[in-house]
Write a protein that holds these residues in place. Sequence first.
Motif, PDB file in Angstrom:
ATOM      1  N   VAL A   7       6.579   4.804   0.649  1.00  0.00           N
ATOM      2  CA  VAL A   7       5.928   5.953  -0.128  1.00  0.00           C
ATOM      3  C   VAL A   7       7.334   6.566  -1.118  1.00  0.00           C
ATOM      4  O   VAL A   7       7.013   6.759  -2.320  1.00  0.00           O
ATOM      5  N   LEU A   8       8.181   6.706  -0.397  1.00  0.00           N
ATOM      6  CA  LEU A   8       9.373   7.506  -1.232  1.00  0.00           C
ATOM      7  C   LEU A   8       9.737   6.620  -2.295  1.00  0.00           C
ATOM      8  O   LEU A   8      10.257   7.050  -3.557  1.00  0.00           O
ATOM      9  N   PRO A  53       9.398  -4.711  -0.135  1.00  0.00           N
ATOM     10  CA  PRO A  53      10.363  -4.954   1.030  1.00  0.00           C
ATOM     11  C   PRO A  53      10.789  -3.942   1.657  1.00  0.00           C
ATOM     12  O   PRO A  53      11.229  -4.085   2.759  1.00  0.00           O
ATOM     13  N   ILE A  54      10.950  -2.928   0.817  1.00  0.00           N
ATOM     14  CA  ILE A  54      11.696  -1.681   1.545  1.00  0.00           C
ATOM     15  C   ILE A  54      10.630  -1.034   2.326  1.00  0.00           C
ATOM     16  O   ILE A  54      11.082  -0.671   3.549  1.00  0.00           O
ATOM     17  N   SER A  55       9.551  -0.973   2.049  1.00  0.00           N
ATOM     18  CA  SER A  55       8.411  -0.439   3.191  1.00  0.00           C
ATOM     19  C   SER A  55       8.250  -1.528   4.284  1.00  0.00           C
ATOM     20  O   SER A  55       8.104  -1.137   5.312  1.00  0.00           O
ATOM     21  N   TYR A  78       0.847   6.995  -6.378  1.00  0.00           N
ATOM     22  CA  TYR A  78      -0.272   8.097  -6.813  1.00  0.00           C
ATOM     23  C   TYR A  78       0.126   9.502  -6.473  1.00  0.00           C
ATOM     24  O   TYR A  78      -0.218  10.501  -7.319  1.00  0.00           O
ATOM     25  N   LEU A  79       1.181   9.858  -5.379  1.00  0.00           N
ATOM     26  CA  LEU A  79       1.362  11.043  -5.171  1.00  0.00           C
ATOM     27  C   LEU A  79       2.427  11.592  -6.260  1.00  0.00           C
ATOM     28  O   LEU A  79       2.396  12.853  -6.811  1.00  0.00           O
ATOM     29  N   LEU A 110       0.853  -1.075   0.097  1.00  0.00           N
ATOM     30  CA  LEU A 110      -0.058  -0.095   0.088  1.00  0.00           C
ATOM     31  C   LEU A 110       0.978   1.314  -0.181  1.00  0.00           C
ATOM     32  O   LEU A 110       0.504   2.150  -0.679  1.00  0.00           O
ATOM     33  N   PRO A 111       1.952   1.226   0.819  1.00  0.00           N
ATOM     34  CA  PRO A 111       2.730   2.495   0.551  1.00  0.00           C
ATOM     35  C   PRO A 111       3.383   2.816  -0.647  1.00  0.00           C
ATOM     36  O   PRO A 111       3.548   3.776  -1.210  1.00  0.00           O
ATOM     37  N   ILE A 112       3.616   1.823  -1.589  1.00  0.00           N
ATOM     38  CA  ILE A 112       4.069   2.104  -2.992  1.00  0.00           C
ATOM     39  C   ILE A 112       3.064   2.552  -3.842  1.00  0.00           C
ATOM     40  O   ILE A 112       3.168   3.469  -4.450  1.00  0.00           O
ATOM     41  N   PHE A 113       1.804   1.996  -3.546  1.00  0.00           N
ATOM     42  CA  PHE A 113       0.719   2.762  -4.392  1.00  0.00           C
ATOM     43  C   PHE A 113       0.503   4.112  -4.014  1.00  0.00           C
ATOM     44  O   PHE A 113       0.214   4.920  -4.875  1.00  0.00           O
TER      45      PHE A 113
END
Length: 441
Positions: free
Chosen positions: A393-394, A382-384, A355-356, A348-351
């Motif tokens: 997110v980054l 795996p990063i998040s 999106y941002l 979800l953080p990747i999404f």
Amino acid sequence: MSNSSVVHAVRENLSEPKEESQEEVETVIPVSDDTKYYVILGYAIAILLSSLIFNTPMEILRGMQAIIVAPSILVSDYFEIANIGSALFNSGLLMIVAIGIARKNEVNMNGPLMAAILTIGGFALFGKNLYNILPILFGVFLYSRVQKEKYNKFILPAFFGTALGPLVSQVSFGYDFPLIQGILLAVTFGTLAGFVLPSLAAHFVRFHQGFNLYNIGFTCGVTGMVFMAVFRAFGYDHEGVLFVSSGNNPAFSLYLGLLFTSFIVVGLYFNRWRFKGYKNLLTHAGQLVTDFVTISGFGITMINMGILGLISTLYVVMVNGELNGPIIGGIFTIVGFGAFGKHTKNILPIFVGIYLATLFNIWDVNSTGALLGALFGTTLAPISGRFGWPYGVLAGFLHMAMVMNVGAVHGGMNLYNNGFSGGFVAAFLVAIITSLKKEVI
């Protein structure tokens, strides 16, 4: 985790079950390997037969002919090039072929294999077909013979390595070679590409330290880049393509909703109608190699796969994206890696990052490129999972910029363009994060 341990984990024979802790052994509900094979085979057959919902047998046959002779470089939607029924038939057929090869070579139906089979099925909607994957598979087989090892030790590089299928198709049908000469050259190049993949993949995992789940995608990107450079040196180049269909959302929202709900139901059945174990699955970072089938059990893994499928489909629908071949292929791949490193907490953080990124850059959030970046960008999950959601997110934000610029170097010959991009993003970002955190991986 050290570099050497990551490499060892990837290079080891993934057809053998991993050793779990006593606590994990007690919570995993055993399911026989035969049963796992029957379940995955059942889904492959169902996808193949579902082709008849959309097209007649004759239309499917004509469409399969169009698929076989298509150059198939990124992005070639078989829904558009042929028809929906043919694409689904091709998907189910290639999954059945992969299952048959794995079964014959006595590979355990574990998380990595499930990911490979679903990924093949997904990309069979936009780039892989029975003709262009065979030289790659044969090349890896030759490598196993030279190494005097069993083929099952290299089954994952073989299956994931079919990302280079467009190399075979483009040389066969996309350049101006006479047909027989083109086919001979294509089979030769494809076999050579397959031959070098296993050794390259084992070395390249050091580059991103297991934080890019599509390690073979990065390997295929480098391999495709080398082949493309040679082709261009001899005057052979091609324009990028974007064949995508539209107007499929009503049918495929229902189709995918039912399909992935069935994953959850099947998972609940094998997990004794409980979600017990799912919370524990979410605690895993997902860094290579994380086999959820071994860690959490087949039932919980199927539940996780179904949930990821529903979430991914919902994301596409919510941003008004098109459910075409490439996008559904991306959803299938996320579902497959729901057995091999991905879960809701780390994707979800990747999404969000993707999106941002679309809010500030030049790409529309619902464009095919942006959606492919979002779906396949979850290779960086795996990063998040390891460092926390802000870093996820980054990673997604950076991936969006990177993936739109690396495809030209391999000319669309590597279907796993996001795996190629993800390798660079992971290597760049993880080095900085670990330096700041003073962590030893």
